[in-house]
Design an enzyme around this catalytic site. Structure first.
Site, mmCIF file in Angstrom:
data_model
loop_
_atom_site.group_PDB
_atom_site.id
_atom_site.type_symbol
_atom_site.label_atom_id
_atom_site.label_comp_id
_atom_site.label_asym_id
_atom_site.label_seq_id
_atom_site.Cartn_x
_atom_site.Cartn_y
_atom_site.Cartn_z
ATOM 1 N N SER A 191 0.807 -1.206 0.000
ATOM 2 C CA SER A 191 0.000 0.000 0.000
ATOM 3 C C SER A 191 0.850 1.269 0.000
ATOM 4 O O SER A 191 1.710 1.417 -0.861
ATOM 5 C CB SER A 191 -0.946 -0.067 1.200
ATOM 6 N N LYS A 195 4.238 2.122 -2.396
ATOM 7 C CA LYS A 195 4.672 3.320 -3.124
ATOM 8 C C LYS A 195 6.135 3.594 -2.765
ATOM 9 O O LYS A 195 6.968 3.905 -3.623
ATOM 10 C CB LYS A 195 3.812 4.532 -2.742
ATOM 11 N N TRP A 282 -9.910 0.652 -4.792
ATOM 12 C CA TRP A 282 -9.250 1.925 -4.455
ATOM 13 C C TRP A 282 -7.815 1.968 -5.001
ATOM 14 O O TRP A 282 -7.307 3.028 -5.356
ATOM 15 C CB TRP A 282 -9.285 2.107 -2.935
ATOM 16 N N HIS A 313 -7.688 -5.623 0.175
ATOM 17 C CA HIS A 313 -6.467 -4.871 0.434
ATOM 18 C C HIS A 313 -5.709 -5.426 1.638
ATOM 19 O O HIS A 313 -6.026 -5.116 2.788
ATOM 20 C CB HIS A 313 -6.888 -3.420 0.698
#
Ligand code: GCU
Length: 326
Positions: A191, A195, A282, A313
């Site tokens: 998540s 990044k 998302w 997720h």
């Protein structure tokens, strides 16, 4: 990098993307993540505890307190290391965690649900080195006490870049461990920390495999693919993750000078693996898949991998095992 095509041959690419190459790292630095300063040197690694033969004998477990000397002071944080038993030179996974090192031993649920299947990882021959991301840089637009970003003068970098810096410091630490093979390193993140893993992969050439799990917007997902989180949403809720000027692209995705297939391609020829989950709308799994396809020309035949699994997720054992198999 190289190649004019924006999508791999045979793949349907529904939107116009900026082309791969020339070098766009400076553009990502300026526009999104900010400039990571030079410096920050591991000055001490104090052993706190050592347990041999944990996890039914699969691993040895070490806790250390690390001190990194920065221009305006020291950053201190705790690390947790598992080394596979009986392996002289283990490949290593560096990964930041959300809830503290001890929590990785008993997984939590929620938006930051990450499992650390240490026994299976050790049985696969891998070492894992982790630290709490909040000890590198608080995840707060107005942190009560500054993290590493407060220890460098006049630098403009977002928290994502600070966490990426943390992954590089974990590699510095791994380099001091006898039983680790530093020529085989994986930077993995889930998540927001996915990044960070991707940005670390771009900047740190010691990372041989960069792996992101459901990293979504500003991770592996294309900005230009509609769906999931967009620049307006991410900069409104998490302004501290990026350079302040990134927010000017809210609602103007098409004007952004870069897109995330170029970020993936910037890591080539070193390898990249992207994990998506079907129900994680998302994080825009389709936007992640299309980024991988568009980046593919920059890599050799096995240079970039992708999976999408059922479910939502979370970083699951299944994700870990696929990354390690890659
Ligand atoms: C939020 C955020 C995402 C991020 C995620 C996470 O959903 O909008 O960008 O990836 O948190 O870190 O779990």
């Amino acid at each position: 990098m190289g190649g004019e095509n924006t999508c791999a041959e045979g793949s349907e690419c529904p939107m116009q993307l900026p082309p791969l190459g020339p070098d766009v790292v400076e553009e990502f630095t300026r526009t999104i993540y900010g400039r990571t300063p030079d410096g920050g040197k591991l000055s001490e690694l104090a052993l706190q505890s050592r347990e041999e033969g944990v996890l039914d004998g699969a691993a040895d477990r070490f806790r250390h307190r690390a001190t990194v000397a920065c221009p305006l002071g020291n950053l201190e944080f705790d690390t947790l290391l598992h080394l596979p038993s009986g392996v002289n030179a283990a490949p290593v996974v560096v990964i930041l965690n959300f809830n503290g090192n001890d929590q990785t031993l008993s997984p939590v649920s929620g938006w930051d649900a990450s499992s650390f299947p240490y026994q299976k990882i050790a049985q696969a021959g891998y070492a894992v080195l982790t630290a709490d991301y909040r000890e590198i840089e608080p995840d707060d637009p107005n942190p009560p006490s500054p993290g590493v970003r407060g220890l460098f003068p006049e630098e403009t970098w977002g928290a994502v870049a600070a966490w990426a810096w943390g992954l590089s410091r974990l590699l510095d630490i791994a380099a001091t461990v006898d039983r680790i093979d530093l020529t085989k390193t994986v930077a993995l993140g889930h998540s927001r920390l996915g990044k960070a893993a991707l940005w670390a992969g771009v900047l740190d050439e010691r990372i041989t495999v960069t792996a992101s799990n459901e990293s979504g917007c500003c991770g592996a997902a294309l900005f230009r693919h509609p769906g999931g989180e967009d620049i307006e949403a991410i900069t409104r809720r998490f302004p501290h993750w990026f350079v302040p000027s990134f927010a000017q692209y809210a609602g103007r995705e098409d004007e952004l000078p870069v897109d995330q297939h170029q970020l993936l391609a910037s890591i080539a020829p070193r390898r990249v693996y992207v994990c998506s989950a079907e129900d994680d709308a998302w994080a825009d799994p389709e936007g992640e898949r299309l980024a991988v396809e568009a980046a593919r020309p920059a890599f050799g035949p096995d240079g970039i991998g992708y999976h999408i699994r059922p479910g939502g997720h979370a970083l699951l054992e299944e994700d870990w095992l696929k990354v390690l198999a890659f």
